[in-house]
Write an enzyme that holds these catalytic residues in place. Structure first.
Site, PDB file in Angstrom:
ATOM      1  N   ALA A 114       0.769  -1.253   0.000  1.00 49.20           N
ATOM      2  CA  ALA A 114       0.000   0.000   0.000  1.00 49.20           C
ATOM      3  C   ALA A 114       0.796   1.298   0.000  1.00 49.20           C
ATOM      4  O   ALA A 114       0.241   2.340  -0.328  1.00 49.20           O
ATOM      5  CB  ALA A 114      -0.953   0.010   1.195  1.00 49.20           C
ATOM      6  N   ALA A 115       2.081   1.288   0.390  1.00 49.00           N
ATOM      7  CA  ALA A 115       2.796   2.572   0.534  1.00 49.00           C
ATOM      8  C   ALA A 115       3.170   3.153  -0.822  1.00 49.00           C
ATOM      9  O   ALA A 115       3.479   2.401  -1.734  1.00 49.00           O
ATOM     10  CB  ALA A 115       4.058   2.356   1.368  1.00 49.00           C
ATOM     11  N   PRO A 116       3.137   4.478  -0.981  1.00 45.15           N
ATOM     12  CA  PRO A 116       2.849   5.487   0.057  1.00 45.15           C
ATOM     13  C   PRO A 116       1.362   5.724   0.333  1.00 45.15           C
ATOM     14  O   PRO A 116       1.029   6.406   1.270  1.00 45.15           O
ATOM     15  CB  PRO A 116       3.478   6.750  -0.533  1.00 45.15           C
ATOM     16  CG  PRO A 116       3.435   6.545  -2.017  1.00 45.15           C
ATOM     17  CD  PRO A 116       3.588   5.089  -2.246  1.00 45.15           C
ATOM     18  N   GLY A 117       0.468   5.162  -0.481  1.00 47.53           N
ATOM     19  CA  GLY A 117      -0.931   5.222  -0.050  1.00 47.53           C
ATOM     20  C   GLY A 117      -1.943   5.740  -1.057  1.00 47.53           C
ATOM     21  O   GLY A 117      -3.115   5.891  -0.710  1.00 47.53           O
ATOM     22  N   GLY A 118      -1.521   6.000  -2.299  1.00 51.16           N
ATOM     23  CA  GLY A 118      -2.453   6.570  -3.282  1.00 51.16           C
ATOM     24  C   GLY A 118      -3.707   5.729  -3.446  1.00 51.16           C
ATOM     25  O   GLY A 118      -4.820   6.246  -3.481  1.00 51.16           O
ATOM     26  N   LYS A 119      -3.517   4.415  -3.514  1.00 49.46           N
ATOM     27  CA  LYS A 119      -4.692   3.568  -3.775  1.00 49.46           C
ATOM     28  C   LYS A 119      -5.491   3.340  -2.497  1.00 49.46           C
ATOM     29  O   LYS A 119      -6.712   3.198  -2.553  1.00 49.46           O
ATOM     30  CB  LYS A 119      -4.258   2.277  -4.452  1.00 49.46           C
ATOM     31  CG  LYS A 119      -3.725   2.621  -5.846  1.00 49.46           C
ATOM     32  CD  LYS A 119      -3.291   1.467  -6.659  1.00 49.46           C
ATOM     33  CE  LYS A 119      -2.756   1.940  -7.997  1.00 49.46           C
ATOM     34  NZ  LYS A 119      -1.326   2.202  -8.033  1.00 49.46           N
ATOM     35  N   GLU A 137       1.964  -2.562   4.379  1.00 49.82           N
ATOM     36  CA  GLU A 137       3.203  -2.309   3.643  1.00 49.82           C
ATOM     37  C   GLU A 137       4.322  -3.115   4.291  1.00 49.82           C
ATOM     38  O   GLU A 137       4.527  -3.051   5.497  1.00 49.82           O
ATOM     39  CB  GLU A 137       3.515  -0.805   3.639  1.00 49.82           C
ATOM     40  CG  GLU A 137       4.901  -0.437   3.160  1.00 49.82           C
ATOM     41  CD  GLU A 137       5.256  -0.941   1.747  1.00 49.82           C
ATOM     42  OE1 GLU A 137       4.412  -0.849   0.835  1.00 49.82           O
ATOM     43  OE2 GLU A 137       6.386  -1.433   1.584  1.00 49.82           O
ATOM     44  N   ARG A 142       8.589   2.691   4.649  1.00 48.61           N
ATOM     45  CA  ARG A 142       7.488   3.105   3.774  1.00 48.61           C
ATOM     46  C   ARG A 142       6.142   2.990   4.505  1.00 48.61           C
ATOM     47  O   ARG A 142       5.217   3.758   4.254  1.00 48.61           O
ATOM     48  CB  ARG A 142       7.484   2.257   2.497  1.00 48.61           C
ATOM     49  CG  ARG A 142       8.623   2.619   1.556  1.00 48.61           C
ATOM     50  CD  ARG A 142       8.721   1.682   0.369  1.00 48.61           C
ATOM     51  NE  ARG A 142       7.583   1.722  -0.535  1.00 48.61           N
ATOM     52  CZ  ARG A 142       7.406   2.611  -1.503  1.00 48.61           C
ATOM     53  NH1 ARG A 142       8.325   3.525  -1.708  1.00 48.61           N
ATOM     54  NH2 ARG A 142       6.337   2.580  -2.273  1.00 48.61           N
ATOM     55  N   CYS A 235       2.900  -1.169 -12.511  1.00 45.52           N
ATOM     56  CA  CYS A 235       3.169  -0.004 -13.357  1.00 45.52           C
ATOM     57  C   CYS A 235       4.258  -0.391 -14.357  1.00 45.52           C
ATOM     58  O   CYS A 235       5.257   0.287 -14.514  1.00 45.52           O
ATOM     59  CB  CYS A 235       3.566   1.208 -12.512  1.00 45.52           C
ATOM     60  SG  CYS A 235       4.945   0.935 -11.424  1.00 45.52           S
TER      61      CYS A 235
HETATM   62  N1  SAM Z   1      -0.143   0.981  -3.800  1.00 45.93           N
HETATM   63  C1  SAM Z   1       0.847   1.992  -3.597  1.00 45.93           C
HETATM   64  C2  SAM Z   1       0.233   3.365  -3.876  1.00 45.93           C
HETATM   65  O1  SAM Z   1      -0.774   3.434  -4.582  1.00 45.93           O
HETATM   66  O2  SAM Z   1       0.733   4.368  -3.342  1.00 45.93           O
HETATM   67  C3  SAM Z   1       2.105   1.734  -4.393  1.00 45.93           C
HETATM   68  C4  SAM Z   1       2.699   0.383  -4.106  1.00 45.93           C
HETATM   69  S1  SAM Z   1       4.235   0.056  -4.886  1.00 45.93           S
HETATM   70  C5  SAM Z   1       3.777  -0.160  -6.531  1.00 45.93           C
HETATM   71  C6  SAM Z   1       4.569  -1.565  -4.342  1.00 45.93           C
HETATM   72  C7  SAM Z   1       4.861  -1.733  -2.874  1.00 45.93           C
HETATM   73  O3  SAM Z   1       5.111  -3.127  -2.622  1.00 45.93           O
HETATM   74  C8  SAM Z   1       6.079  -0.993  -2.378  1.00 45.93           C
HETATM   75  O4  SAM Z   1       5.719  -0.114  -1.342  1.00 45.93           O
HETATM   76  C9  SAM Z   1       7.019  -2.081  -1.866  1.00 45.93           C
HETATM   77  O5  SAM Z   1       7.718  -1.731  -0.681  1.00 45.93           O
HETATM   78  C10 SAM Z   1       6.077  -3.242  -1.604  1.00 45.93           C
HETATM   79  N2  SAM Z   1       6.744  -4.572  -1.668  1.00 45.93           N
HETATM   80  C11 SAM Z   1       8.024  -4.850  -2.027  1.00 45.93           C
HETATM   81  N3  SAM Z   1       8.250  -6.181  -1.921  1.00 45.93           N
HETATM   82  C12 SAM Z   1       7.118  -6.738  -1.494  1.00 45.93           C
HETATM   83  C13 SAM Z   1       6.733  -8.081  -1.190  1.00 45.93           C
HETATM   84  N4  SAM Z   1       7.578  -9.098  -1.326  1.00 45.93           N
HETATM   85  N5  SAM Z   1       5.476  -8.287  -0.735  1.00 45.93           N
HETATM   86  C14 SAM Z   1       4.622  -7.268  -0.609  1.00 45.93           C
HETATM   87  N6  SAM Z   1       4.924  -5.997  -0.891  1.00 45.93           N
HETATM   88  C15 SAM Z   1       6.145  -5.727  -1.337  1.00 45.93           C
END
Ligand code: SAM
Length: 435
Positions: A114-119, A137, A142, A235
């Site tokens: 979820a980080a940083p949280g937009g969704k 997260e 994060r 993305c």
């Molecule tokens: N949903 C977020 C938003 O809308 O702001 C963006 C999320 S970003 C695309 C993906 C996130 O997955 C990152 O914050 C990252 O730290 C986390 N991540 C990395 N490895 C992971 C894992 N093995 N399992 C779950 N989450 C993971």
């Protein structure tokens, strides 16, 4: 931009005649956008008096959300309206996930990455303050930023956790109506916005990402209740992480299905005013629905008395909801049925405050979730005073001694304590900014 040759070759093979247009999209700077926080303000009010000019509305065909706008402003993160949580800055294409989540039942929702949280913010607005939202997260640093954003946006029905997908899957089998897995990916769609990701791109890294996404998806699937949905997004453009990942998931999980074309989106920057994104929805048909033990509603007599003493001067009416004192000695307002989480938790509903003996001390989260009409002691500051407050300064104001919420118009920025004509600043140190 120095894009990897192998990446460009793959894109050329994928896009054929559209490739020159795709390449040309890198010529212009990334688009910027915001989402108006309808949990805090009416859309019309924001549009009538925006802190800076708003561009055109961002619309997706099936999604009714009309609170997303393109912007040009470079410093959109440094306005007092941003600190007050009246809007969230988000990449325009990333908003497409709302297209797939909007029509769903959402009493129990998990945002797994979820980080940083937009969704999370988008989901919270779609839930309109109802139901239970767990925003997780894996990365501790994060997760802290995510938690601050949830607080700033005044989301009251959310818990922020810092766990692995496997830990959560163990705690919450077949529990959620909706699980969103916005997975970590090779980030091909964000090269323009985050050029520092470019040197990390390789075909090998794409495969590693795909393997990690597969694990995340399998954990996510375990947590979806019968009739619930799993939305997966990235993305990136690579099929290994997107379309092929989705087809492989359906093969491994025959109790999930995809409802044809309307359940899958791929956004390319030469076709939409935004970066690259992919999003797909699966529905679970079969399996079971399980419940989880809710937090107990506990209030001891001493805490009750201290809170009542504070509340009578602070609130216009006693706050509603499940108010409980937990083992950390703090008082929280939880959404009904919030399950015991059993994993590292950074935020749980709205922290109302803590006790110093018989004295109740309110929390910043309480101020940020408060509506103007719910508080008796709201001090409206001028623009210059807001900047001073946000920098951590005290402010002279003639107001009866005691706790108050400070902000501008009807929007809170935080807490202060009035002592003999001085507002002592209680904005948490980590949130202070120099102007
Ligand atoms: N949903 C977020 C938003 O809308 O702001 C963006 C999320 S970003 C695309 C993906 C996130 O997955 C990152 O914050 C990252 O730290 C986390 N991540 C990395 N490895 C992971 C894992 N093995 N399992 C779950 N989450 C993971």
């Amino acid at each position: 931009m120095n894009l990897p040759e192998k990446f460009l070759k793959r894109m050329q093979e994928r896009l054929g005649g559209e490739y020159p247009a795709f390449l040309a999209s890198y010529e212009r700077p990334p688009y910027k956008a915001l989402r108006v926080n309808t949990l805090k303000t009416e859309l019309v009010e924001f549009i009538d008096d925006p802190p800076f000019p708003l561009g055109e509305q961002i619309e997706f065909p099936e999604c009714e959300e009309i609170n997303q706008f393109y912007i040009e402003e470079e410093k959109a993160g440094s306005y007092r309206e941003h600190f007050a949580g009246l809007y969230y800055l988000q990449e325009p294409s990333a908003m497409c996930v709302g297209e797939l989540t909007a029509p769903l039942r959402k009493e129990r929702v998990l945002d797994l990455c979820a980080a940083p949280g937009g969704k999370t913010v988008q989901l919270a607005m779609q839930m309109k303050g109802d139901g239970i939202l767990i925003s997780n997260e894996i990365d501790a640093g994060r997760a802290k930023i995510l938690s601050q954003n949830v607080e700033r946006m005044g989301i009251g029905n959310c818990a922020v956790t810092n766990a692995t997908p496997a830990q959560l899957a163990q705690k919450f089998p077949a529990y959620f109506d909706l699980v969103l897995a916005d997975a970590p990916c090779s980030g091909e769609g964000m090269f323009k916005k985050e050029p520092e990701a470019i040197p990390h791109w390789s075909e090998n890294n794409v495969s590693l990402c795909a393997a990690r996404q597969r694990e995340i998806l399998d954990c996510a699937a375990d947590m979806v209740a019968d009739g619930g949905c799993l939305v997966y997004s990235t993305c990136t453009f690579s099929e290994e992480e997107d379309e092929w990942q989705a087809r492989a998931f359906l093969k491994r999980h025959p109790d999930f299905r995809m409802d044809g074309e309307s359940d899958e989106y791929k956004i390319y920057p030469h076709k939409f005013k935004g970066e690259g994104h992919y999003c797909v929805r699966f529905e679970r048909c079969g399996g079971e629905t399980r419940n989880a033990k809710p937090y107990p509603v506990r209030r001891n007599a001493q805490a009750n008395k201290a809170f009542a003493e504070f509340a009578k001067n602070f609130f216009t009416a006693p706050p509603e909801g499940e108010i409980t004192t937990l083992d950390d000695g703090r008082m929280y307002r939880l959404p009904a049925g919030m399950p015991v989480l059993g994993v590292r938790t950074l935020r749980l509903g709205v922290e109302l405050g803590e006790f110093d003996g018989n004295i109740f001390k309110p929390a910043h989260a309480l101020a940020m979730s408060l509506k103007r009409e719910e508080g008796k002691r709201f001090v409206s500051l001028s623009g210059e005073e807001c900047e001073r407050y946000l920098s951590g300064e005290t402010i002279e104001k003639e107001i009866a001694n005691g706790w108050c919420v400070v902000g501008f118009g009807k929007y809170p920025l935080g807490l202060a304590k009035a002592v003999n004509g001085i507002l002592k600043n209680h904005l948490p140190k980590g949130l202070r900014r120099l102007f």
